[in-house]
Design a protein around this motif. Structure first.
Motif, PDB file in Angstrom:
ATOM      1  N   MET A   1     -58.044 -17.230 -29.841  1.00  0.00           N
ATOM      2  CA  MET A   1     -56.690 -16.922 -29.429  1.00  0.00           C
ATOM      3  C   MET A   1     -55.838 -16.698 -30.674  1.00  0.00           C
ATOM      4  O   MET A   1     -55.898 -17.473 -31.617  1.00  0.00           O
ATOM      5  N   ASN A   3     -52.073 -16.544 -32.217  1.00  0.00           N
ATOM      6  CA  ASN A   3     -50.682 -16.955 -32.039  1.00  0.00           C
ATOM      7  C   ASN A   3     -49.845 -16.269 -33.107  1.00  0.00           C
ATOM      8  O   ASN A   3     -50.155 -16.369 -34.295  1.00  0.00           O
ATOM      9  N   ASN A  70     -47.768 -28.067 -31.937  1.00  0.00           N
ATOM     10  CA  ASN A  70     -48.912 -27.192 -32.173  1.00  0.00           C
ATOM     11  C   ASN A  70     -49.765 -27.577 -33.368  1.00  0.00           C
ATOM     12  O   ASN A  70     -50.866 -27.047 -33.524  1.00  0.00           O
ATOM     13  N   GLU A  94     -61.617 -20.052 -33.718  1.00  0.00           N
ATOM     14  CA  GLU A  94     -61.294 -19.739 -32.315  1.00  0.00           C
ATOM     15  C   GLU A  94     -59.812 -19.476 -32.110  1.00  0.00           C
ATOM     16  O   GLU A  94     -59.420 -18.588 -31.361  1.00  0.00           O
ATOM     17  N   THR A  95     -58.966 -20.253 -32.778  1.00  0.00           N
ATOM     18  CA  THR A  95     -57.525 -20.072 -32.683  1.00  0.00           C
ATOM     19  C   THR A  95     -56.956 -19.857 -34.076  1.00  0.00           C
ATOM     20  O   THR A  95     -57.243 -20.620 -34.988  1.00  0.00           O
ATOM     21  N   SER A  97     -53.204 -18.883 -36.053  1.00  0.00           N
ATOM     22  CA  SER A  97     -51.756 -18.719 -35.954  1.00  0.00           C
ATOM     23  C   SER A  97     -51.249 -18.094 -37.241  1.00  0.00           C
ATOM     24  O   SER A  97     -51.594 -18.548 -38.326  1.00  0.00           O
TER      25      SER A  97
END
Length: 138
Positions: A1, A3, A70, A94-95, A97
């Motif tokens: 993901m 961000n 977060n 995976e994530t 930001s």
């Protein structure tokens, strides 16, 4: 993901274009106040942002609230002052930001000093100040 985190964005058209990019790509958009514009339902409808309901958006009162909710794992600071280009960073988690600062001042020296190892930049020709914020996100 992915961000996208905007710290104190000032120009509504930039944030609108970034929101459209987030809606189209499925990236989450995080806005950290103060904002230089109104994002109430009435204001968004008046601007004709018919995709706004497709954006996964969160708004925070300040940077501390964002970090509290977060954390800072896999948080990269995008700045023209970074020693390393974005393609040198490990963005394979995976994530991820990516935080960008306000149009007139960027992220601020205090934040960049504390997290200099997490700062990345878009390579540009010498003598150019920077890219437009929404272009940088895209």
């Amino acid at each position: 993901m992915l961000n996208i985190v905007l710290l104190e964005p000032e120009i509504p058209h930039n944030t609108g274009a970034i929101a459209r990019t987030c809606a189209a790509t499925g990236a989450r958009l995080h806005l950290i106040k103060p904002l230089g514009f109104d994002i109430s339902d009435k204001a968004v409808k008046r601007c004709g942002l018919d995709y706004w309901h497709l954006v996964d958006i969160s708004v925070y009162e300040n940077l501390d609230e964002y970090l509290e909710k977060n954390g800072d794992e896999n948080l990269w600071l995008a700045t023209t002052k970074a020693p390393h280009a974005y393609f040198e960073a490990d963005l394979s988690t995976e994530t991820v930001s990516i935080m960008l600062g306000k149009e007139t001042a960027g992220l601020g020296q205090e934040l960049l000093s504390r997290r200099s190892s997490d700062a990345i930049r878009i390579p540009m020709r010498k003598g150019l100040r920077s890219l437009n914020l929404s272009n940088s996100v895209a």
